[in-house]
Design an enzyme around this catalytic site. Structure first.
Site: not given
Ligand code: SRM
Ligand code: SF4
Length: 564
Positions: A438, A477
């Site tokens: 990530c 993070c």
């Molecule tokens: Fe996420 C960004 C992984 C669910 C909030 N998320 C990322 C990125 C793509 C990093 C990036 O932007 O460069 C991560 C990739 C890491 C990697 O190496 O795989 C990443 N997110 C994930 C996953 C794989 C975590 C996991 O443990 O499974 C989940 C993929 C879900 C899917 O299949 O679609 C994942 N991300 C979530 C969730 C949980 C949910 O939606 O239930 C959240 C919090 C809920 C929300 O959206 O508020 C979440 N991810 C974020 C955010 C913050 C977004 C925001 O508007 O605040 C980012 C950063 C961004 O978008 O700028 C982010």
């Molecule tokens: Fe990356 Fe932060 Fe999402 Fe973890 S929470 S996968 S460190 S963006």
């Protein structure tokens, strides 16, 4: 009304990129053909809508920089699986692709998807093509569009499983980008003139930000309904028929350290809609976000901030304007439980489904636990339908009574721990990937949590609290990918090897937790929690859960108990 902006502010760079992209094409095609290992930053952003992220190996980054070498680039590819459903053959195909095109692991995401990591640029197109040949898409798995549509995965007899699954699939299909770009770039589709194309739902700049939809059954908040942009709570009449949905809007987890204008928020009730009108209702809400969401500041662009700023009465009035009808009052809901669906249960057809815990969603083989091989063997042998959960676990559906012991035997032969052999604190834990893939990780998560949990496990059992179910979620993070802010113990990366600890959320995921400490070193996490667990053991009310106890005691007193 498309493209109306709430403030006369400058569009963010990503907005300009989308606008100039000819509906998600940009120069992706040209750059894909070049013998480089990466894409430039505009194309990198556009690629997200196609379901892939450019990443680099963070373990190697410093050394390579010191040597003046290029970063070790690779790609993460995310599938979109509405309701988390896969056929047995689809799963087996994905398993094969992980070996051929990625790093040999599959990762179940917190939104029922599968991610491949470590895909080299030259493998990107062959992998995308293969995934599509397996009748799975990556289109819209990331980017500023409606993401995977999640729903409770459990095929329990008392649920309207087939109908809900169909809604998840239909909503997903109706909200896919209509641009031909995906077919042209990855599937060798015929090129069309993009100036003649239309994106009826999104318009040419798509949404201001990602948009997440989930469907839940009241009584079981396994989808964490309050954490998403739009939650549909399925409402059922006394005869057991699905009548419609309560709509909850404006949930989201992400925040940025030291940026006060960003914070997690729970979704708020907007109103009830009958199932006949659900698609019009969803379209109206998506369009409201499209037209009024913040397009100048991406940190404030999620629906949650629009709902917070304008309020529910404003949302309801705009809803009427866009949908042409009024929502009915919310039907009372009860979120008395959350299930992970791990273990054996009867399904709706008289057979069984088996829910298997997958630590942090990572399906891989190690010397001790051959999880990937074991799962593959079960799926090859019994051909079950497969469901992925929002707690990063996997369900095998359609196992008959006589086959149960054979499934157990395969698990045992592969060293895989079933629900009877894992501790509750492990079972209810999740971590995001963080390092090394990530790009936004501040510190470790998936690689750190197993050690933290093993130490915590011992303390909990030493206190005689091993029967307690406590949700614990760690992220590298504050973006909140493992939804740490709706768990009972949230551990959020706040510096290298340091974490914020948040307590006081509840097991049902209907309350946000609160910060106890900003920066605790990884090695001190358990000792910070131990005095609070001791107090919980001694001072809890009868039947009180850990999160409720912490909420009742309050942060100042909890902090005193655990001076760090
Ligand atoms: Fe996420 C960004 C992984 C669910 C909030 N998320 C990322 C990125 C793509 C990093 C990036 O932007 O460069 C991560 C990739 C890491 C990697 O190496 O795989 C990443 N997110 C994930 C996953 C794989 C975590 C996991 O443990 O499974 C989940 C993929 C879900 C899917 O299949 O679609 C994942 N991300 C979530 C969730 C949980 C949910 O939606 O239930 C959240 C919090 C809920 C929300 O959206 O508020 C979440 N991810 C974020 C955010 C913050 C977004 C925001 O508007 O605040 C980012 C950063 C961004 O978008 O700028 C982010
Ligand atoms: Fe990356 Fe932060 Fe999402 Fe973890 S929470 S996968 S460190 S963006």
């Amino acid at each position: 009304m498309e493209g109306v902006m709430t403030e006369a502010a400058k569009k963010s760079a990503v907005e300009v990129e989308k606008e100039n992209s000819r509906l998600l094409r940009g120069n992706i095609g040209e750059q894909l053909a070049q013998l480089t290992s990466f894409f430039t930053s505009s194309e990198h952003n556009l690629l997200k809508c196609h379901g892939t992220y450019q990443q680099d190996d963070r373990d190697k980054r410093q050394d390579l920089m010191r040597q003046g070498k290029e970063k070790a680039f690779s790609f993460m590819v995310r599938t979109k699986l509405p309701g988390g459903k896969l056929t047995a053959n689809q799963y087996l195909e994905l398993d094969r692709f992980a070996e051929t095109y990625a790093n040999g692991t599959l990762r179940i995401t917190t939104r029922q998807g599968i991610q491949f990591h470590g895909v080299l640029k030259g493998n990107l197109k062959p992998l995308m093509k293969k995934i599509n040949q397996a009748m799975i898409t990556t289109l819209g798995a990331c980017g500023d569009v409606v993401r995977n549509v999640c729903s409770c995965p459990a095929p329990l007899p008392d649920r309207q499983k087939i109908e809900i699954e169909r809604y998840a699939r239909d909503i997903s299909n109706r909200t896919l980008p209509q641009s031909n770009a995906y077919h042209e770039l990855w599937l060798d589709g015929k090129k069309v003139d993009s100036s003649q194309e239309k994106e009826p739902l999104y318009g040419k700049t798509y949404l201001p930000r990602k948009f997440k939809i989930v469907i839940a059954y009241p009584g079981d908040n396994c989808v964490d309904i309050y954490a998403h942009d739009l939650g549909l709570a399925a409402m059922v009449n006394p005869e057991g028929d699905l009548t419609g949905f309560n709509l909850l809007v404006g949930g989201g987890m992400g925040s940025t350290h030291n940026v006060a204008e960003t914070y997690p928020l729970l979704a708020k009730p907007l109103g009830y809609v009958s199932k006949e009108k659900i698609f019009e209702a969803l379209e109206a809400i998506i369009k409201i976000q499209r037209d009024f969401g913040n397009r100048s500041n991406r940190k404030r662009a999620r629906l949650k901030y629009l709902v917070e700023e304008k309020g529910i009465p404003w949302m309801a009035a705009e809803f009427q304007e866009y949908a042409g009808f009024v929502l009915e009052p919310i039907i009372p809901m009860d979120w008395s439980g959350t299930h992970d669906h791990v273990g054996w249960y009867k399904n709706g057809t008289g057979n069984f489904f088996c829910g298997l815990f997958v630590e942090n969603g990572r399906i891989k083989d190690t010397a001790e636990i051959r999880l990937r091989s074991g799962i593959r063997k079960i799926i090859e042998t019994f051909k079950p339908d497969v469901y992925l959960t929002l707690q990063q676990n996997i369900l095998f559906d359609g196992i008959d009574e006589a086959q149960k012991s054979s499934v157990e035997k395969i698990l045992e032969e592969h060293g895989i721990l079933t629900d009877r052999k894992i501790s509750n604190i492990l079972r209810w834990s999740m971590a995001c990937p963080a390092f090394p893939t990530c790009g936004l990780a501040i510190t470790e998560s998936e690689r750190a949590l197993p050690n933290v949990i093993r130490v915590l496990e011992k303390e909990i059992s030493g206190l005689g609290l091993e029967k307690e179910e406590i949700t614990l979620r760690m992220t590298g993070c504050p973006n909140g990918c493992a939804r740490p802010y709706t768990s009972e113990i949230g551990i959020v990366g706040s510096g290298i090897g340091q974490y914020e600890i948040l307590l006081g959320g509840n097991f049902e995921g209907t309350r946000l937790n609160q910060t106890l400490f900003d920066k605790i070193k990884q090695e001190n996490l358990v000792s910070a929690l131990k005095p609070i667990l001791e107090s919980f053991k001694n001072d809890r009310k009868s039947g009180e859960r850990f999160g409720d106890f912490c909420f009742r005691i309050g942060t100042p007193r909890l902090k005193q108990m655990s001076i760090q």
